[in-house]
Scaffold this motif. Structure first.
Motif, PDB file in Angstrom:
ATOM      1  N   ASN A  47      44.439  60.779 101.824  1.00 30.17           N
ATOM      2  CA  ASN A  47      44.251  60.116 100.539  1.00 30.17           C
ATOM      3  C   ASN A  47      45.603  59.577 100.113  1.00 30.17           C
ATOM      4  O   ASN A  47      46.532  59.553 100.917  1.00 30.17           O
ATOM      5  N   ASN A  48      45.744  59.153  98.873  1.00 30.90           N
ATOM      6  CA  ASN A  48      46.997  58.492  98.490  1.00 30.90           C
ATOM      7  C   ASN A  48      48.074  59.452  97.998  1.00 30.90           C
ATOM      8  O   ASN A  48      49.089  59.022  97.469  1.00 30.90           O
ATOM      9  N   ASP A 113      44.371  53.553  98.401  1.00 28.58           N
ATOM     10  CA  ASP A 113      43.048  53.082  98.012  1.00 28.58           C
ATOM     11  C   ASP A 113      43.198  51.684  97.416  1.00 28.58           C
ATOM     12  O   ASP A 113      44.192  51.002  97.667  1.00 28.58           O
ATOM     13  N   TYR A 118      50.764  55.250  96.075  1.00 30.42           N
ATOM     14  CA  TYR A 118      50.988  56.422  96.914  1.00 30.42           C
ATOM     15  C   TYR A 118      51.920  57.393  96.209  1.00 30.42           C
ATOM     16  O   TYR A 118      52.700  57.007  95.327  1.00 30.42           O
TER      17      TYR A 118
END
Length: 205
Positions: A47-48, A113, A118
């Motif tokens: 994920n970020n 995303d 990030y």
């Protein structure tokens, strides 16, 4: 002293953009892309946001956050994998083995995303005074449907090895944005570092 500083800068610019060389972790075999550490992740868990091993226990905790943009510098870049690794607080790379492959333990991955943002939670690496190595974070970018490539390492403004001579050389290259200027907020260092994708990245080895 003048010649020593010049030598340090020269050594730095030879190797600053190559995390793989600094870590001695990847050779130049025909399968070097398959061996690049950027690919050592589990897609399902990306994920970020990621936390580098050692964040909880190391001194000088660091939160580095930012936005990755497309080459126009405006459009957030989606589904970009950003990998970083680093030395420990003493300037040493903690090298380990898995499936007969050597890797740097203090590393992490994010995948952006739709907003392109990030965040890494990590710590400030130390200097390796034996080899006059600056404090650095070594990033690799992986865009969808493209080969991974390295970008210039992130440096630290307060690093005593980042001399005026080195800064002047970087300024001539228009490369000063890689220097991180940290703020201490509630006991943790915080910095924002945006990244603009381009076609000038060095292929990750």
């Amino acid at each position: 002293m003048k010649y020593l500083i010049t030598f340090i800068c020269f050594t730095f610019f030879i190797g600053a953009n190559s995390s793989i060389s600094a870590q001695e972790s990847i050779d130049n075999s025909e399968n070097f892309l398959d061996r690049s550490p950027v690919y050592d992740y589990t897609e399902a868990r990306l994920n970020n946001t990621d936390t580098i091993p050692g964040f909880e226990s190391k001194p000088n905790k660091l939160k580095i956050t930012g936005t990755i943009y497309e080459s126009d510098g405006i459009t957030p870049a989606k589904d970009i994998i950003l990998y970083i690794d680093q030395a420990d607080e003493n300037g040493d790379f903690d090298l380990r083995y898995s499936n007969e492959k050597r890797y740097v333990y203090n590393r992490g991955w994010i995948k952006t995303d739709a907003d392109g943002t990030y965040t890494f939670y990590t710590y400030i690496p130390g200097n390796d005074r034996r080899y006059n190595q600056m404090q650095q974070l070594f990033p690799i970018i992986k865009e969808p449907s493209k080969d991974a490539y390295e970008i210039a390492s992130f440096l630290f403004d307060e690093d005593p090895f980042l001399t005026k001579t080195c800064r002047k050389r970087m300024a001539k290259k228009g490369d000063l944005s890689r220097i991180l200027k940290l703020k201490n907020i509630d006991g943790i260092y915080v910095v924002e570092k945006d990244i603009i994708l381009n076609t000038e990245g060095v292929l990750a080895k």
